[in-house]
Write a protein that holds these residues in place. Structure first.
Motif, PDB file in Angstrom:
ATOM      1  N   ARG A  18       0.588  -1.247   0.291  1.00 37.84           N
ATOM      2  CA  ARG A  18      -0.409   0.108  -0.605  1.00 37.84           C
ATOM      3  C   ARG A  18       0.802   1.076   0.370  1.00 37.84           C
ATOM      4  O   ARG A  18       2.040   1.474   0.252  1.00 37.84           O
ATOM      5  CB  ARG A  18      -0.744  -0.134   0.931  1.00 37.84           C
ATOM      6  CG  ARG A  18      -2.354   1.180   1.401  1.00 37.84           C
ATOM      7  CD  ARG A  18      -2.665   0.271   2.912  1.00 37.84           C
ATOM      8  NE  ARG A  18      -1.973   0.844   4.524  1.00 37.84           N
ATOM      9  CZ  ARG A  18      -2.363   0.445   5.091  1.00 37.84           C
ATOM     10  NH1 ARG A  18      -3.935   0.767   5.009  1.00 37.84           N
ATOM     11  NH2 ARG A  18      -1.907   1.401   5.928  1.00 37.84           N
ATOM     12  N   CYS A  19       0.156   2.002  -0.891  1.00 39.57           N
ATOM     13  CA  CYS A  19       1.254   3.734  -0.746  1.00 39.57           C
ATOM     14  C   CYS A  19       0.785   4.029   0.810  1.00 39.57           C
ATOM     15  O   CYS A  19       0.270   4.288   1.358  1.00 39.57           O
ATOM     16  CB  CYS A  19       1.428   4.870  -1.603  1.00 39.57           C
ATOM     17  SG  CYS A  19       1.709   6.217  -1.513  1.00 39.57           S
ATOM     18  N   GLY A  20       1.942   4.226   1.356  1.00 38.63           N
ATOM     19  CA  GLY A  20       1.982   5.147   2.575  1.00 38.63           C
ATOM     20  C   GLY A  20       1.809   5.890   2.798  1.00 38.63           C
ATOM     21  O   GLY A  20       1.254   6.653   3.888  1.00 38.63           O
ATOM     22  N   GLN A  21       1.588   6.602   1.891  1.00 38.15           N
ATOM     23  CA  GLN A  21       0.922   7.939   2.227  1.00 38.15           C
ATOM     24  C   GLN A  21      -0.531   8.560   1.684  1.00 38.15           C
ATOM     25  O   GLN A  21      -1.508   8.713   2.512  1.00 38.15           O
ATOM     26  CB  GLN A  21       1.863   9.182   1.144  1.00 38.15           C
ATOM     27  CG  GLN A  21       3.513   9.293   0.884  1.00 38.15           C
ATOM     28  CD  GLN A  21       3.452  10.347   1.810  1.00 38.15           C
ATOM     29  OE1 GLN A  21       2.676  11.755   1.844  1.00 38.15           O
ATOM     30  NE2 GLN A  21       4.194  10.310   2.387  1.00 38.15           N
ATOM     31  N   CYS A  22      -1.266   7.583   1.272  1.00 39.27           N
ATOM     32  CA  CYS A  22      -2.289   8.199   1.225  1.00 39.27           C
ATOM     33  C   CYS A  22      -3.001   6.596   1.770  1.00 39.27           C
ATOM     34  O   CYS A  22      -4.474   6.706   1.787  1.00 39.27           O
ATOM     35  CB  CYS A  22      -2.933   8.178  -0.612  1.00 39.27           C
ATOM     36  SG  CYS A  22      -2.461   6.526  -1.868  1.00 39.27           S
ATOM     37  N   LYS A  23      -2.285   6.094   1.714  1.00 42.76           N
ATOM     38  CA  LYS A  23      -2.621   4.540   2.768  1.00 42.76           C
ATOM     39  C   LYS A  23      -3.976   3.563   0.905  1.00 42.76           C
ATOM     40  O   LYS A  23      -4.954   3.177   1.612  1.00 42.76           O
ATOM     41  CB  LYS A  23      -3.350   4.559   3.512  1.00 42.76           C
ATOM     42  CG  LYS A  23      -2.736   5.459   4.241  1.00 42.76           C
ATOM     43  CD  LYS A  23      -2.847   4.555   5.522  1.00 42.76           C
ATOM     44  CE  LYS A  23      -1.602   4.810   6.965  1.00 42.76           C
ATOM     45  NZ  LYS A  23      -0.715   5.997   6.019  1.00 42.76           N
ATOM     46  N   PHE A  24      -4.603   4.426  -0.272  1.00 39.91           N
ATOM     47  CA  PHE A  24      -5.744   3.998  -1.327  1.00 39.91           C
ATOM     48  C   PHE A  24      -4.974   3.286  -1.914  1.00 39.91           C
ATOM     49  O   PHE A  24      -5.265   2.946  -2.628  1.00 39.91           O
ATOM     50  CB  PHE A  24      -6.022   4.835  -1.693  1.00 39.91           C
ATOM     51  CG  PHE A  24      -6.814   4.924  -2.635  1.00 39.91           C
ATOM     52  CD1 PHE A  24      -7.391   3.969  -2.981  1.00 39.91           C
ATOM     53  CD2 PHE A  24      -6.107   5.560  -3.905  1.00 39.91           C
ATOM     54  CE1 PHE A  24      -8.617   3.919  -3.926  1.00 39.91           C
ATOM     55  CE2 PHE A  24      -6.591   5.913  -5.310  1.00 39.91           C
ATOM     56  CZ  PHE A  24      -8.120   4.637  -5.176  1.00 39.91           C
ATOM     57  N   ALA A  25      -3.708   3.769  -2.705  1.00 37.70           N
ATOM     58  CA  ALA A  25      -2.637   2.994  -4.316  1.00 37.70           C
ATOM     59  C   ALA A  25      -2.490   1.636  -3.459  1.00 37.70           C
ATOM     60  O   ALA A  25      -1.723   1.431  -2.386  1.00 37.70           O
ATOM     61  CB  ALA A  25      -2.263   3.993  -4.282  1.00 37.70           C
ATOM     62  N   HIS A  26      -2.314   0.939  -4.114  1.00 36.35           N
ATOM     63  CA  HIS A  26      -1.959  -0.702  -4.177  1.00 36.35           C
ATOM     64  C   HIS A  26      -1.141  -1.165  -5.448  1.00 36.35           C
ATOM     65  O   HIS A  26      -0.900  -0.955  -6.603  1.00 36.35           O
ATOM     66  CB  HIS A  26      -3.229  -1.439  -3.731  1.00 36.35           C
ATOM     67  CG  HIS A  26      -3.570  -1.444  -2.564  1.00 36.35           C
ATOM     68  ND1 HIS A  26      -4.200  -0.199  -2.366  1.00 36.35           N
ATOM     69  CD2 HIS A  26      -3.322  -2.574  -0.927  1.00 36.35           C
ATOM     70  CE1 HIS A  26      -4.617  -0.411  -0.742  1.00 36.35           C
ATOM     71  NE2 HIS A  26      -3.949  -1.520  -0.191  1.00 36.35           N
ATOM     72  N   ASN A  76       2.278   9.758 -12.046  1.00 37.80           N
ATOM     73  CA  ASN A  76       1.027   9.463 -12.445  1.00 37.80           C
ATOM     74  C   ASN A  76      -0.485   9.441 -11.175  1.00 37.80           C
ATOM     75  O   ASN A  76      -1.131  10.375 -10.932  1.00 37.80           O
ATOM     76  CB  ASN A  76      -0.087   9.062 -13.261  1.00 37.80           C
ATOM     77  CG  ASN A  76       0.074   9.158 -14.653  1.00 37.80           C
ATOM     78  OD1 ASN A  76      -0.023   9.813 -15.438  1.00 37.80           O
ATOM     79  ND2 ASN A  76       0.933   7.985 -15.710  1.00 37.80           N
ATOM     80  N   HIS A  77       0.128   9.015  -9.721  1.00 33.92           N
ATOM     81  CA  HIS A  77       0.123   8.905  -8.566  1.00 33.92           C
ATOM     82  C   HIS A  77       1.075  10.027  -7.652  1.00 33.92           C
ATOM     83  O   HIS A  77      -0.401  10.830  -6.833  1.00 33.92           O
ATOM     84  CB  HIS A  77       0.804   7.872  -8.504  1.00 33.92           C
ATOM     85  CG  HIS A  77      -0.265   7.518  -6.909  1.00 33.92           C
ATOM     86  ND1 HIS A  77      -1.792   7.195  -6.205  1.00 33.92           N
ATOM     87  CD2 HIS A  77       0.667   7.095  -5.317  1.00 33.92           C
ATOM     88  CE1 HIS A  77      -1.733   7.583  -5.005  1.00 33.92           C
ATOM     89  NE2 HIS A  77      -0.009   7.265  -4.619  1.00 33.92           N
ATOM     90  N   LYS A  78       1.366  10.662  -8.296  1.00 40.91           N
ATOM     91  CA  LYS A  78       1.950  11.971  -7.349  1.00 40.91           C
ATOM     92  C   LYS A  78       0.537  12.720  -6.521  1.00 40.91           C
ATOM     93  O   LYS A  78       0.773  13.104  -5.472  1.00 40.91           O
ATOM     94  CB  LYS A  78       2.663  12.704  -8.153  1.00 40.91           C
ATOM     95  CG  LYS A  78       3.011  13.489  -7.058  1.00 40.91           C
ATOM     96  CD  LYS A  78       4.895  13.876  -7.816  1.00 40.91           C
ATOM     97  CE  LYS A  78       4.579  15.398  -8.788  1.00 40.91           C
ATOM     98  NZ  LYS A  78       5.771  16.122  -9.141  1.00 40.91           N
ATOM     99  N   GLU A 120      -2.609  12.489  -7.277  1.00 37.29           N
ATOM    100  CA  GLU A 120      -3.523  12.027  -6.221  1.00 37.29           C
ATOM    101  C   GLU A 120      -3.748  11.656  -4.921  1.00 37.29           C
ATOM    102  O   GLU A 120      -4.405  11.506  -4.175  1.00 37.29           O
ATOM    103  CB  GLU A 120      -3.805  11.009  -7.774  1.00 37.29           C
ATOM    104  CG  GLU A 120      -5.010   9.817  -7.412  1.00 37.29           C
ATOM    105  CD  GLU A 120      -4.578   7.936  -8.263  1.00 37.29           C
ATOM    106  OE1 GLU A 120      -5.641   8.588  -9.410  1.00 37.29           O
ATOM    107  OE2 GLU A 120      -4.214   7.421  -7.575  1.00 37.29           O
ATOM    108  N   CYS A 121      -2.473  11.096  -5.027  1.00 33.54           N
ATOM    109  CA  CYS A 121      -1.758  10.833  -3.840  1.00 33.54           C
ATOM    110  C   CYS A 121      -2.142  11.987  -2.680  1.00 33.54           C
ATOM    111  O   CYS A 121      -2.953  11.828  -1.828  1.00 33.54           O
ATOM    112  CB  CYS A 121      -0.351  10.764  -3.495  1.00 33.54           C
ATOM    113  SG  CYS A 121       0.206   9.884  -1.539  1.00 33.54           S
ATOM    114  N   SER A 122      -2.278  13.151  -2.763  1.00 36.84           N
ATOM    115  CA  SER A 122      -2.545  14.167  -2.163  1.00 36.84           C
ATOM    116  C   SER A 122      -3.727  14.985  -1.938  1.00 36.84           C
ATOM    117  O   SER A 122      -4.298  15.315  -0.878  1.00 36.84           O
ATOM    118  CB  SER A 122      -1.626  15.734  -2.409  1.00 36.84           C
ATOM    119  OG  SER A 122       0.172  15.314  -3.099  1.00 36.84           O
TER     120      SER A 122
HETATM  121 ZN   LIG Z   1      -0.109   7.468  -2.357  1.00 33.42          ZN
END
Ligand SMILES: [Zn+2]
Ligand SMILES: *[C@@H]1O[C@H](CO)[C@@H](O)[C@H](O)[C@H]1NC(C)=O
Ligand SMILES: *[C@@H]1O[C@H](CO)[C@@H](O)[C@H](O)[C@H]1NC(C)=O
Ligand SMILES: [Zn+2]
Ligand SMILES: [Zn+2]
Length: 540
Positions: A126-134, A147-149, A151-153
Motif C-alpha cells: 500500500r502507498c504509505g502516504q494515501c493508504k489508497f494506492a496498492h 501519475n499518482h503524485k 492523486e496521492c495528495s
Molecule cells: Zn499514495
C-alpha cells in the motif's frame, strides 16, 4: 458503472463450491517457457490517421471527431513491418501498437488490484502516504509515481478516494497541466477532440454526470491551470462513452477503466480486422489477419454473437451510431443464428415460434436464479429448455447456443463435468461456424470447453480444444499474455496425459483417480454473465 458485470455472484458465496478442488496441476505448470515465436518490433508512430475521403471528414485538429461514427481512417504507414505480411508469417506476434495512458482501478477493487499493472493479487503493498494506492512491488510503485503524485495528495486531503470516473478525470487533467498544450508524443489525437455525446444522454445519465462534476470539484487540487465547467463536463462525457474497460490478467473480471485517445480513432466493424486487448498494464491493438496497404483498421466494440438487428440496436444505444458494416448490410450470420432443425417434415413455424419464446422466457428465469446463486435451479431450467429445443432448433441457433453456454459453465462450476463437456462441445461446434476464426470470445469459449473436457477425463477432445484455443489466443492475445501462457502450460500437460492415455488407458484412469482424490488444485471459475466482450465500458 458496470464493474460487477451483470449477474456476477459475490465471490465468497456461502454455498459456493468454489475452491473445493479439482484435479490436475495447472497452476504449478506455469513454468513452461513462452513459444518460440518471432516478435515483430513495434515502432512508435507507425499508424497514420487520414481523413476518410468517403465521408469527407476533416483532420482531427479541424473538427470535433464524430466518434464513433465513421470519420477517420486509421491505417498503417507503408513502413510498418506488418505491411505485406504473408499468411504464413501469421502466428507471429502481430501487435500493431501498444499504448499506456490514463487508467485507474475500479472502486470496489482498489485493494485487490495493482494500480500500475492491474494484476489481481492477494498480497499488495500500500502507498504509505494515501493508504489508497496498492502495488505488486517497488517497480510497479515507481512506475506509478508520476501519475499518482497529485492523486496521492488529493486522496489524503479528501480523506477518501472518490469513484473511478472522478479519479480518471483528475488524472487526465493533471496530465494536461503537466504536458501543457499540444499533442504528447505518440498521441494521434487530443482528448479535447474526442466526442462526449452529452447531448444524447438520458436524464439519469445527465444527473450522474452532474454529481460526478460536483464531487470532482471537492477532490481536485489544481497545479495552477483552471478548467471551466464545460471542459470538466466534456472530460466526464468522454470517459462515459470512450472509457475502455480494463480486465485482470486472466480476462475474468473488469478491474478498471482507462482512456486511450488513439484507440478511439479505430472504428467499429462487426467483422473487424483488429482486436484490442489489455496486457500487462498496456493496451494492444492487434491485427487478426493480413492487413493490406491503405486498409482501414477496425475493431468490434461489442460481442458478435447476436442478431444483426440486436447488434445494431446495442451499438446505437451505447455508441450512438448506425452500423452499416458488411455483416450488418448483408445480415450474413442471421440465417445460422435463426436456423431450424433440418428434417422431414421441418418443424412448423408455430412450433418454432413457441420454442423461441419459451427459450427467451427461460433465459429470464435463468438470469434471475443465477444472480441469486441458485445454480441447481439454473441447471434444471437449462435441461428443460434444451429438451424442448432439441427437435426444433438447429445447433447454430442463438437461443440454443445461449442455453448451452450457461449450462456448461454452471455444470462445470458444480463439478458435473461430463454433462458440462457434452454441452460445451455442442456450443463450440456452433461458435466455430459463426465467429470469425480469430475472435477472442471464441478463443476463450474453446479454452473453457477444453478445460471442461480435461476435467471430465475426455482427454483427446480436451487436448484438441486446448490446442485450438491456444492457436486463436496467440493471435488475439499474443504469446506474452498471461492467458496464452496458461494455455501453453495446459497444452503441455494435456499432451503428456494424452500420451499416457494412448499407451495405457488403465494406468491413465488410475492416475487420474489418484490425482482426483489427493489434489485439491484446479478450480473452475464461477459462472459469470456472458455479456462481455464489449470494449468500451458505457453501460447499456
Ligand atoms: Zn499514495
Ligand atoms: C479491414 O477492415 C476495414 C474496415 O472494416 C475494411 O475496409 C478492410 O477491407 C479490412 N481489411 C482486411 C484485409 O480485411
Ligand atoms: C444482444 O443484443 C441485445 C439488444 O441490443 C442486447 O441487449 C444484448 O446484450 C446483446 N447480447 C449480447 C450477448 O451481446
Ligand atoms: Zn503491478
Ligand atoms: Zn455491423
Amino acid at each position: 458503472m458496470c464493474w460487477a458485470r451483470g449477474n456476477l455472484p459475490a465471490r465468497a458465496h456461502s454455498n459456493s463450491p468454489f475452491g473445493q478442488g479439482m484435479l490436475v496441476v495447472v497452476c504449478a505448470l506455469l513454468l513452461v517457457s513462452s513459444p518460440a515465436m518471432g516478435s515483430l518490433q513495434l515502432a512508435e508512430g507507425l499508424l497514420c490517421v487520414t481523413p476518410s475521403t468517403s465521408c469527407g471528414m476533416m483532420a482531427p485538429s479541424d473538427a470535433m471527431l464524430q466518434w464513433p461514427t465513421r470519420r477517420l481512417l486509421l491505417t498503417l504507414l507503408p513502413s510498418h513491418p506488418l505491411h505485406g505480411l504473408t499468411k504464413t508469417r501469421f502466428g507471429a506476434d502481430v501487435t500493431l501498437y501498444r499504448w499506456t495512458r490514463d487508467q485507474v482501478t475500479g472502486s470496489s477493487l482498489t485493494h485487490n488490484v495493482c494500480h500500475t499493472c492491474f494484476k489481481r493479487q492477494e498480497k499488495l503493498h500500500r502507498c504509505g502516504q494515501c493508504k489508497f494506492a496498492h502495488y505488486c512491488d517497488r517497480t510497479c510503485q515507481k512506475d506509478a509515481w508520476l501519475n499518482h503524485k497529485n492523486e496521492c495528495s488529493a486522496v489524503k486531503k479528501l480523506g477518501k478516494a472518490p469513484n473511478e470516473n472522478i479519479r480518471l478525470a483528475a488524472r487526465i487533467m493533471w496530465r494536461i497541466e503537466r504536458e501543457s498544450s499540444g499533442l504528447a508524443e505518440g498521441c494521434l489525437v487530443s482528448i479535447d477532440d474526442l466526442q462526449n455525446h452529452i447531448d444524447n444522454f438520458q436524464d439519469e445519465e445527465k444527473n450522474g454526470l452532474m454529481d460526478d462534476v460536483q464531487n470532482f470539484l471537492d477532490y481536485w487540487l489544481s497545479q495552477g491551470q483552471q478548467f471551466g465547467m464545460n471542459y470538466i463536463s466534456h472530460i466526464f462525457g468522454v470517459i462515459s462513452c470512450n472509457g475502455f474497460t480494463l480486465s485482470d490478467q486472466r480476462g475474468l473480471q473488469a478491474v478498471g477503466v482507462g482512456i486511450f485517445p488513439n484507440l478511439c480513432l479505430v472504428n467499429h466493424d462487426c467483422w473487424p480486422n483488429c482486436t484490442v486487448i489489455f496486457n500487462n498494464g498496456k493496451i494492444e491493438l492487434r491485427s487478426l489477419g493480413k492487413i493490406n496497404k491503405g486498409d482501414e483498421l477496425s475493431v468490434s466494440y461489442i460481442d458478435f454473437l447476436n442478431l444483426t438487428e440486436d447488434r445494431q440496436q446495442q451499438l446505437k444505444r451505447q455508441y450512438y451510431f448506425d452500423c452499416t458494416c458488411e455483416q450488418c448490410t448483408k445480415k450474413t450470420t442471421d440465417a445460422l443464428l435463426l436456423a431450424v432443425k433440418e428434417g422431414d417434415p421441418k418443424p412448423a413455424d408455430s412450433v418454432v415460434k413457441e420454442v423461441t419464446q419459451f427459450s427467451m422466457d427461460t433465459m429470464e428465469k435463468i438470469d434471475k436464479a443465477r444472480s441469486e446463486g441458485l445454480y441447481h435451479e439454473v441447471v434444471k431450467y437449462c435441461r428443460d429448455c434444451l429438451k424442448r429445443q432439441e427437435p426444433v432448433l438447429a445447433d447454430t441457433n442463438i437461443h440454443k447456443l445461449r442455453i448451452l453456454s450457461i449450462s456448461s459453465e454452471v455444470l462445470s462450476y458444480l463439478q458435473m463435468f461430463e454433462e458440462a463437456a457434452e454441452n460445451a462441445k455442442k456450443m463450440v461446434d456452433g461458435y466455430l461456424k459463426i465467429y470469425h476464426p480469430h475472435n477472442a470470445q471464441l478463443g476463450m469459449a474453446v479454452m473453457r470447453a477444453g478445460v471442461t473436457h480435461w476435467h471430465a477425463g475426455i482427454i483427446e477432445v480436451g487436448h484438441g480444444m486446448i490446442c485450438k484455443a491456444f492457436a486463436i489466443l496467440l493471435i488475439t492475445h499474443g504469446p506474452s499474455h498471461p492467458i496464452a501462457k496458461d494455455l501453453e502450460a495446459m497444452r503441455a500437460q494435456t499432451e503428456m496425459e494424452l500420451r499416457m492415455f494412448q499407451q495405457n488407458e488403465f494406468v491413465y484412469y488410475k492416475m487420474r483417480e489418484a490425482a482426483l482424490s489427493n489434489r485439491p488444485i484446479q478450480v473452475m471459475q464461477e459462472p459469470k454473465n456472458e455479456a462481455q466482450g464489449m470494449i468500451f465500458h458505457k453501460k447499456s
